[in-house]
Motif scaffolding. Structure first.
Motif, PDB file in Angstrom:
ATOM      1  N   HIS A 282     -26.545  -3.945 -20.660  1.00  0.00           N
ATOM      2  CA  HIS A 282     -26.806  -3.320 -21.952  1.00  0.00           C
ATOM      3  C   HIS A 282     -26.307  -1.882 -22.040  1.00  0.00           C
ATOM      4  O   HIS A 282     -25.305  -1.619 -22.675  1.00  0.00           O
ATOM      5  N   ALA A 283     -27.047  -0.916 -21.485  1.00  0.00           N
ATOM      6  CA  ALA A 283     -26.582   0.473 -21.506  1.00  0.00           C
ATOM      7  C   ALA A 283     -26.194   0.907 -22.918  1.00  0.00           C
ATOM      8  O   ALA A 283     -25.142   1.492 -23.148  1.00  0.00           O
ATOM      9  N   VAL A 284     -27.067   0.629 -23.858  1.00  0.00           N
ATOM     10  CA  VAL A 284     -26.746   0.922 -25.259  1.00  0.00           C
ATOM     11  C   VAL A 284     -26.900   2.412 -25.582  1.00  0.00           C
ATOM     12  O   VAL A 284     -26.127   2.975 -26.344  1.00  0.00           O
ATOM     13  N   HIS A 285     -27.922   3.021 -24.993  1.00  0.00           N
ATOM     14  CA  HIS A 285     -28.309   4.365 -25.458  1.00  0.00           C
ATOM     15  C   HIS A 285     -28.259   5.407 -24.336  1.00  0.00           C
ATOM     16  O   HIS A 285     -29.151   6.254 -24.234  1.00  0.00           O
ATOM     17  N   LEU A 286     -27.263   5.377 -23.476  1.00  0.00           N
ATOM     18  CA  LEU A 286     -27.217   6.319 -22.350  1.00  0.00           C
ATOM     19  C   LEU A 286     -26.896   7.741 -22.803  1.00  0.00           C
ATOM     20  O   LEU A 286     -26.017   7.950 -23.644  1.00  0.00           O
ATOM     21  N   ALA A 287     -27.593   8.708 -22.197  1.00  0.00           N
ATOM     22  CA  ALA A 287     -27.229  10.117 -22.402  1.00  0.00           C
ATOM     23  C   ALA A 287     -26.008  10.438 -21.541  1.00  0.00           C
ATOM     24  O   ALA A 287     -25.702   9.715 -20.585  1.00  0.00           O
ATOM     25  N   LYS A 288     -25.352  11.535 -21.894  1.00  0.00           N
ATOM     26  CA  LYS A 288     -24.119  11.872 -21.186  1.00  0.00           C
ATOM     27  C   LYS A 288     -24.354  12.035 -19.681  1.00  0.00           C
ATOM     28  O   LYS A 288     -23.542  11.576 -18.860  1.00  0.00           O
ATOM     29  N   ASN A 308     -27.499  -7.590 -28.214  1.00  0.00           N
ATOM     30  CA  ASN A 308     -27.875  -6.295 -28.788  1.00  0.00           C
ATOM     31  C   ASN A 308     -27.983  -6.357 -30.308  1.00  0.00           C
ATOM     32  O   ASN A 308     -28.828  -5.706 -30.910  1.00  0.00           O
ATOM     33  N   THR A 309     -27.133  -7.164 -30.914  1.00  0.00           N
ATOM     34  CA  THR A 309     -27.194  -7.321 -32.364  1.00  0.00           C
ATOM     35  C   THR A 309     -28.353  -8.220 -32.759  1.00  0.00           C
ATOM     36  O   THR A 309     -29.127  -7.888 -33.656  1.00  0.00           O
ATOM     37  N   ALA A 310     -28.483  -9.341 -32.065  1.00  0.00           N
ATOM     38  CA  ALA A 310     -29.491 -10.324 -32.465  1.00  0.00           C
ATOM     39  C   ALA A 310     -30.899  -9.750 -32.396  1.00  0.00           C
ATOM     40  O   ALA A 310     -31.707  -9.974 -33.295  1.00  0.00           O
ATOM     41  N   ILE A 311     -31.198  -9.019 -31.314  1.00  0.00           N
ATOM     42  CA  ILE A 311     -32.559  -8.473 -31.238  1.00  0.00           C
ATOM     43  C   ILE A 311     -32.578  -6.985 -31.583  1.00  0.00           C
ATOM     44  O   ILE A 311     -33.497  -6.262 -31.239  1.00  0.00           O
ATOM     45  N   THR A 312     -31.542  -6.574 -32.316  1.00  0.00           N
ATOM     46  CA  THR A 312     -31.513  -5.260 -32.959  1.00  0.00           C
ATOM     47  C   THR A 312     -31.708  -4.122 -31.970  1.00  0.00           C
ATOM     48  O   THR A 312     -32.448  -3.164 -32.226  1.00  0.00           O
ATOM     49  N   SER A 313     -31.022  -4.213 -30.835  1.00  0.00           N
ATOM     50  CA  SER A 313     -31.179  -3.162 -29.825  1.00  0.00           C
ATOM     51  C   SER A 313     -30.324  -1.942 -30.138  1.00  0.00           C
ATOM     52  O   SER A 313     -30.720  -0.810 -29.868  1.00  0.00           O
ATOM     53  N   GLY A 314     -29.136  -2.170 -30.674  1.00  0.00           N
ATOM     54  CA  GLY A 314     -28.241  -1.057 -30.985  1.00  0.00           C
ATOM     55  C   GLY A 314     -26.805  -1.440 -30.700  1.00  0.00           C
ATOM     56  O   GLY A 314     -26.513  -2.561 -30.273  1.00  0.00           O
TER      57      GLY A 314
END
Lengths: 460, 460
Positions: A282-288, A308-314
């Motif tokens: 996943h790693a959808v929302h990693l900070a720099k 990520n789309t289906a369960i609205t992760s980002g």
């Protein structure tokens, strides 16, 4: 056929397509690829008019079998860098849930039932058939916490000849229901070791199946267990897979559960779980800073856009990670993802990249060439097999699929026997045929699948 | 079979599913739906254990034929409210283009070749087969500027028994290449009238095929032609279809081309092209005043999420439009869209709604129930057939599909003959089977398709 038995030298004749770089496909209309008795590519010839000429050039191939592709092309086998085999029966069932509610509602009840070995055999057999039928030649599987069922999944992959990383899921924290979690930190580690040893025993060279250490994700594990798994990974030089930064609620939960860590990534790094053999899904929302740490440790990313789309992760910022130098492959993440097909995942990666583009990051768009790279060479690098599979180069092994498309006849009908959705009218060049396959293709176009030169799937 | 020939009264026996409202599906495990010799639903019975009991209740059905669905359910036929039949061979070919560059690169060259009637027959025959095989019982087709080829498309739909709105494309402005546009405003109108008259002549009641006035989109037409088409629509009480507000570049172009109009919507309104029989495709970026005008005129929206994502047009705010009271259906928009399947479009509508949710509009999420409503009853209202098709109610006509799913046997294999991707393990209730179909299904699950009680497609 046993995965190690020698095979007849074979020439794969006809068009072939593979990635030569992130942005470039080689499109060869008249190829001839020689695969030796070990399943290794001995030669790659282009512009071959007559396969007999090629046979004459190579001693080992004088009497070689010829497998010709018509109305299609050979393509490297797909690599699925993240999926959950026991969740297969839940495919399509997620309603409007998001990650944490989805786990409790759909996932944990299903996984906990894998104490039943008959059920496990039914579902795992079915799922491995499915992934093979979609052209997946290598797959990183999450199993469940159950050692017997996990070992069975490894047995099935070995018997069917699919390369697999198979992980017993480790989860000892009280996030999970009492009915479905490791009984204690000690048993969690003992069970992980037991499954690891078993999988290494059935395939000592790790050519087809390998164990993978699998802490479910940080909130499912206590800090001592994470550290013990990190220790086990070092001790055994094993692969590691886990989830990271999928959903904002999950990230907040990790911050709360691990207050001394500076980030989600830091939780794993502290435990020694970030290595060059680690797959982070996943790693959808990693900070720099997290990207920098992951890069420094050489850990890899499994991009799972359908899930990520289906369960609205980002929307995972793949372009940003590629630019930062991270290694990325695709993962179907069944059943957060709704399909075991990496071809579908290629499309989903394109859609996610377009949504990022529509939010202003025009450079985010991934091309067809780029997603096919992620699905093959990218994935190979994620599972540490980049020198063996993912492309058609001399010295690599023949993990491949034969893609066949459908011709529309002069009256507008499809060829009698052919059932797929891709309609070829005859004027399309090979590059356009590849595009049509990527956007309209499905398992019906994957006629044959090989791993190390052995046929592991075919359609009538 | 001629579309008007009488048929044998038939009872459709087994599970059925249809929308009773935007948010609710009726899930009936043991239904019996009687369809009379005109193709009209005479009764809908629930909880039927024995079909013979039902036969006894209705005189006309004493000797009725019974069509039973096993391992699946009956579902209303899909309604595709916007697609381009001549663009079918370009499916999947769009690279990284956006609307205006895509038109010039892929679309205009293909469409212009429909002066060749042999080519038109080949492609239109193939495409109508495709849409029927995906369960589309009613389809609003754009053709090309060519009268003969457009009329041929109507002939094919009538012969195959698919309900269709068929439109000759009107485009006289110099946006289009000289080789592919109407020669003059006068010929544009004359050709539109000629095709309209022809289509009305082959099906005078408009039961199966109807003409639809089709200004391509504002930038393709001069203001006099738009006004003449508005006049023609009033005169003939015809349906109208066009595109609106798909892409920001296009909107800027419209503002530049029609400086006296207050908005894109106003261009059509001024021309008399916004009526209760108007289908507006896309409508991604409407201002509030435009929504109000469309609502006031009773014009309808065709939501085309696959296309909007593929060519990066934007995310149509369906929830906002539903809340404003607009009537909305789904459109595949081939080949901006990459699939002629409304089931795929259902999924794409879900993804787009989730992308809007991920940008903060959580209420944007569309449920499975909601997209199935848009695909059936919503679409029926868009094409003005809401009292005839889209659901299973007494007095409506039998436009339906038989959906069959696959059973996984005890050893994890699929049933011999069944080839689809939906795996049913046996414990799923009807609602869960519908979810699995929506997320994993394809044309393989659509075993039979009927329009007005006539079989128009079946799979071996």
């Amino acid at each position: 056929m046993a995965a190690s038995a020698p095979i007849s030298p074979t020439i794969y004749f006809g068009a072939f397509v593979h990635s030569t770089s992130l942005i470039e496909l080689e499109l060869s209309d008249k190829g001839a690829i020689g695969v030796d008795s070990n399943g290794v590519i001995a030669f790659v010839e282009r512009d071959v008019e007559n396969v007999e000429d090629v046979k004459g050039k190579y001693d080992e191939f004088k009497e070689a079998r010829v497998v010709e592709v018509k109305d299609g092309f050979f393509f490297p086998g797909f690599i699925d860098t993240h999926t959950h085999a026991p969740q297969h029966p839940n495919t399509g069932l997620f309603g409007k849930t998001t990650l944490l509610s989805w786990l409790q509602t759909y996932t944990f009840p299903m996984e906990s039932s894998f104490s039943d070995m008959q059920k496990a055999e039914r579902i795992y057999s079915n799922f491995v058939s499915r992934t093979l039928s979609h052209g997946t030649t290598t797959c990183a599987y999450y199993a469940t916490i159950h050692v017997p069922a996990t070992n069975l999944l490894a047995d099935i992959c070995l018997a069917r000849g699919q390369r697999a990383l198979v992980g017993r899921v480790c989860m000892d924290s009280d996030l999970s229901p009492e009915t479905y979690r490791d009984a204690s930190p000690e048993s969690a580690i003992a069970d992980s070791k037991e499954s690891l040893s078993y999988i290494r025993s059935i395939d000592p060279t790790g050519t087809i199946v390998q164990p993978i250490i699998t802490p479910r994700f940080a909130p499912s594990c206590t800090a001592p267990v994470l550290a013990s798994l990190g220790h086990l990974a070092r001790e055994t030089d094993a692969h590691i897979q886990t989830h990271i930064s999928e959903n904002v609620g999950e990230i907040a939960l990790v911050a709360q559960l691990f207050p001394s860590s500076t980030s989600y990534t830091d939780v794993y790094d502290t435990a020694g779980l970030l290595t060059s053999k680690t797959i982070l899904a996943h790693a959808v929302h990693l900070a720099k800073e997290e990207v920098d740490t992951i890069k420094a440790r050489g850990a890899k990313i499994s991009h799972c856009p359908a899930s990520n789309t289906a369960i609205t992760s980002g929307c995972c910022p793949v372009r940003k990670y590629l630019n930062a130098g991270l290694t990325i492959g695709l993962g179907t993440d069944v059943s957060g993802g709704f399909s075991p097909s990496i071809l579908e995942e290629c499309r989903q990666a394109i859609w996610v990249s377009r949504f990022l583009a529509m939010q202003g990051a025009d450079s985010a768009k991934l091309s067809t060439e780029e997603v096919l790279y992620l699905a093959t060479r990218g994935g190979a690098a994620v599972v540490g097999m980049e020198s063996k599979v993912g492309a058609f180069e001399v010295g690599m092994e023949w993990d491949a699929q034969m893609i066949v498309l459908g011709n529309v006849d002069e009256r507008g009908s499809r060829d009698g026997a052919f059932e797929g959705l891709v309609d070829v009218f005859g004027w399309e060049d090979l590059g356009e045929r590849v595009q049509k396959w990527v956007y309209s293709g499905d398992d019906r176009n994957t006629k044959m699948v090989w791993v190390r030169g052995r046929l592991v799937h075919s359609r009538a």
